[in-house]
Design a protein around this motif. Structure first.
Motif, short mmCIF file in Angstrom:
data_model
loop_
_atom_site.label_atom_id
_atom_site.label_comp_id
_atom_site.label_asym_id
_atom_site.label_seq_id
_atom_site.Cartn_x
_atom_site.Cartn_y
_atom_site.Cartn_z
N ALA A 244 -27.89 -72.97 73.38
CA ALA A 244 -26.76 -72.09 73.10
C ALA A 244 -26.36 -72.10 71.62
O ALA A 244 -25.89 -71.09 71.10
CB ALA A 244 -25.57 -72.48 73.97
N VAL A 245 -26.56 -73.23 70.94
CA VAL A 245 -26.21 -73.28 69.52
C VAL A 245 -27.19 -72.44 68.69
O VAL A 245 -26.78 -71.74 67.75
CB VAL A 245 -26.17 -74.74 69.01
N GLN A 246 -28.47 -72.50 69.02
CA GLN A 246 -29.44 -71.66 68.32
C GLN A 246 -29.14 -70.18 68.55
O GLN A 246 -29.24 -69.36 67.63
CB GLN A 246 -30.86 -72.01 68.76
N ALA A 247 -28.77 -69.84 69.78
CA ALA A 247 -28.39 -68.46 70.08
C ALA A 247 -27.15 -68.06 69.28
O ALA A 247 -27.06 -66.95 68.74
CB ALA A 247 -28.13 -68.29 71.57
N PHE A 248 -26.21 -68.99 69.19
CA PHE A 248 -24.99 -68.71 68.41
C PHE A 248 -25.34 -68.44 66.94
O PHE A 248 -24.78 -67.53 66.32
CB PHE A 248 -24.03 -69.89 68.51
N ALA A 249 -26.26 -69.22 66.38
CA ALA A 249 -26.64 -69.02 64.98
C ALA A 249 -27.20 -67.62 64.77
O ALA A 249 -26.87 -66.94 63.79
CB ALA A 249 -27.65 -70.08 64.55
N ARG A 250 -28.06 -67.18 65.69
CA ARG A 250 -28.64 -65.84 65.57
C ARG A 250 -27.56 -64.76 65.73
O ARG A 250 -27.51 -63.78 64.97
CB ARG A 250 -29.75 -65.64 66.60
N VAL A 251 -26.72 -64.93 66.73
CA VAL A 251 -25.68 -63.95 67.01
C VAL A 251 -24.68 -63.87 65.85
O VAL A 251 -24.29 -62.77 65.42
CB VAL A 251 -24.96 -64.29 68.33
N ALA A 252 -24.28 -65.02 65.33
CA ALA A 252 -23.31 -65.04 64.23
C ALA A 252 -23.85 -64.30 63.01
O ALA A 252 -23.13 -63.52 62.36
CB ALA A 252 -22.95 -66.47 63.88
N LEU A 253 -25.11 -64.54 62.65
CA LEU A 253 -25.71 -63.87 61.50
C LEU A 253 -25.81 -62.37 61.74
O LEU A 253 -25.48 -61.56 60.86
CB LEU A 253 -27.09 -64.45 61.22
N ALA A 254 -26.25 -61.98 62.93
CA ALA A 254 -26.38 -60.56 63.24
C ALA A 254 -25.02 -59.86 63.22
O ALA A 254 -24.89 -58.72 62.76
CB ALA A 254 -27.04 -60.38 64.61
N MET A 255 -23.99 -60.53 63.72
CA MET A 255 -22.64 -59.95 63.70
C MET A 255 -22.14 -59.78 62.26
O MET A 255 -21.54 -58.76 61.92
CB MET A 255 -21.67 -60.83 64.48
N GLN A 256 -22.37 -60.80 61.45
CA GLN A 256 -21.95 -60.71 60.05
C GLN A 256 -22.61 -59.53 59.37
O GLN A 256 -21.97 -58.76 58.63
CB GLN A 256 -22.30 -62.01 59.32
N GLN A 257 -23.91 -59.34 59.59
CA GLN A 257 -24.63 -58.24 58.97
C GLN A 257 -24.11 -56.89 59.47
O GLN A 257 -23.97 -55.94 58.70
CB GLN A 257 -26.12 -58.38 59.26
N ALA A 258 -23.80 -56.81 60.77
CA ALA A 258 -23.28 -55.57 61.34
C ALA A 258 -21.90 -55.25 60.77
O ALA A 258 -21.59 -54.09 60.46
CB ALA A 258 -23.21 -55.68 62.86
#
Length: 422
Positions: A244-258
């Motif tokens: 879940a932490v690795q997923a969070f890292a991906r999601v957080a970066l994608a959200m920031q870019q969006a």
């Protein structure tokens, strides 16, 4: 707009003294204030305010959502002009956020009392319950129940980190003030004006003393839960993990870019991240986090909110994702009449002034759809707020209270139309 009529002068030293007196309730060793909603400290602050109000004949009452009102009668028995803010603080809050608006309102009423001025209609001081949301989330409970955006049952069910409910604390509040009248939330209003420190530095940078707030930018909040699978950190192969932490890292970066695609006016924050199990040798199974998204344009806010949801669903695999919308507060504008009255008062008093948008949320957002509403900002040093070092100059605070007095009398004498809502 014609020049404001002559009005008496507020007592700057009394306003400052009362601000420092209130700062003693919930005082922190670092100079800040911890006076969270419906706490013993919050009740003590209410008791002090009620005592000051009774000294000048103000009639106190509560509604069942915990909002406190102190009323001065007017020449007409009609809908009041409502003035004030909130008394609760963040756990590491400062001495001016919220409480300045409440005590500026009290200073207005005391100045009217001392000068034997009866306003054209009643003027009521309000201290809204739980604006901050530091203890019971989300905040602005009192004003949202007042305007019908949330139900009383909804807020009563909310619990704090220790499992104590709003319902329990509202019962304690009633026990603390057994002799005060209580009424259902919501009643007819003639106007609403809320003074506040700016919590940014636009006034300071422009060397202005008074801000006539044009409106409040929109805000969305979400709670996102990423659900994976707990496993042994030493034995579980990487390709089989649902971390879940690795997923969070991906999601957080994608959200920031969006979010950044929305331009420089977007405000995107991830906060309150919780990991379970939070152990060094266990693949984490769950990450829960909060998103705070703000923009002055509702269409941009909606589009960006949708982009964040899409980013979370796209990047969360192999974990499952749940997105729970919590707040959808639309951007609003304030009454043109009251904004002009603020600028007119500032000009008459020789206070440098400017119009500006509020980037922070305030209870006034929830009053604006009900009645002509406005906010008066005064500078805070470096724009720092929600912090023990929060600071506002005594002269600026007095200026804000003086403009509030002028605008309150102007509003009480005005006949508003639908166009004055903002």
């Amino acid at each position: 707009m014609t020049a404001a009529p002559a009005t008496p002068t507020v007592n700057a030293s009394r306003l400052w003294s009362r601000l420092m007196s209130m700062a003693e309730i919930g005082a922190r060793a670092d100079g800040g204030v911890d006076r969270q909603a419906l706490s013993a400290q919050d009740r003590a602050a209410m008791a002090r305010l009620i005592g000051w109000g009774k000294e000048i004949g103000l009639a106190p009452s509560f509604d069942t959502a915990g909002n406190l009102f102190l009323t001065m009668p007017g020449a007409q028995d009609s809908a009041p002009v409502l003035i004030g803010s909130h008394m609760d603080s963040q756990p590491t809050g400062g001495r001016f956020d919220g409480i300045f608006g409440v005590l500026a309102a009290l200073e207005v009423l005391q100045t009217l009392h001392e000068n034997s001025i009866t306003p054209p209609r009643p003027v009521t001081l309000v201290a809204w319950m739980n604006e901050e949301g530091g203890r019971f989330a989300p905040g602005m409970m009192g004003s949202e129940v007042f305007n019908g955006a949330r139900s009383l049952d909804d807020i009563r069910a909310v619990v704090d980190a220790d499992g104590i409910s709003v319902a329990t604390e509202l019962a304690r509040l009633a026990e603390a003030f057994p002799d005060l009248p209580r009424h259902a939330p919501g009643f007819a209003l003639h106007a609403y004006v809320e003074p506040h420190i700016e919590q940014a530095d636009l006034l300071e940078q422009s060397e202005s003393v008074i801000g006539a707030v044009t409106g409040i930018q929109g805000k969305k909040t979400y709670e996102v839960t990423l659900s994976g699978k707990e496993a042994h950190a030493g034995t579980e192969p990487m390709e089989r993990r649902a971390d879940a932490v690795q997923a969070f890292a991906r999601v957080a970066l994608a959200m920031q870019q969006a979010a950044l695609k929305a331009g420089p006016d977007i405000r995107f924050t991830i906060g309150r991240v919780e990991v379970a199990p939070n152990a060094p040798s266990v693949v984490p199974a769950t990450v829960r986090f909060r998103i705070d998204l703000r923009h002055p344009d509702n269409s941009v806010l909606d589009h960006t909110g949708l982009a964040l949801e899409q980013a979370a669903r796209r990047e969360s695999a192999p974990c499952k994702v749940r997105i729970h919308p919590m707040i959808d507060a639309r951007a609003n504008s304030f009454s043109p009449f009251l904004r002009a009255a603020i600028l007119d008062s500032a000009a008459t008093r020789a206070f440098p002034a400017m119009e500006l948008l509020s980037a922070a949320g305030h209870d006034a957002r929830h009053l604006a759809p009900l009645t002509p509403s406005a906010m008066i900002f005064v500078p805070c040093r470096g724009g720092l707020s929600h912090h023990p070092d929060e600071w506002a100059e005594p002269a600026h605070l007095a200026a804000g209270a003086q403009v509030l007095l002028d605008v309150t009398l102007r509003a009480a004498a005005a006949s508003f139309t639908q166009g004055d809502l903002g």
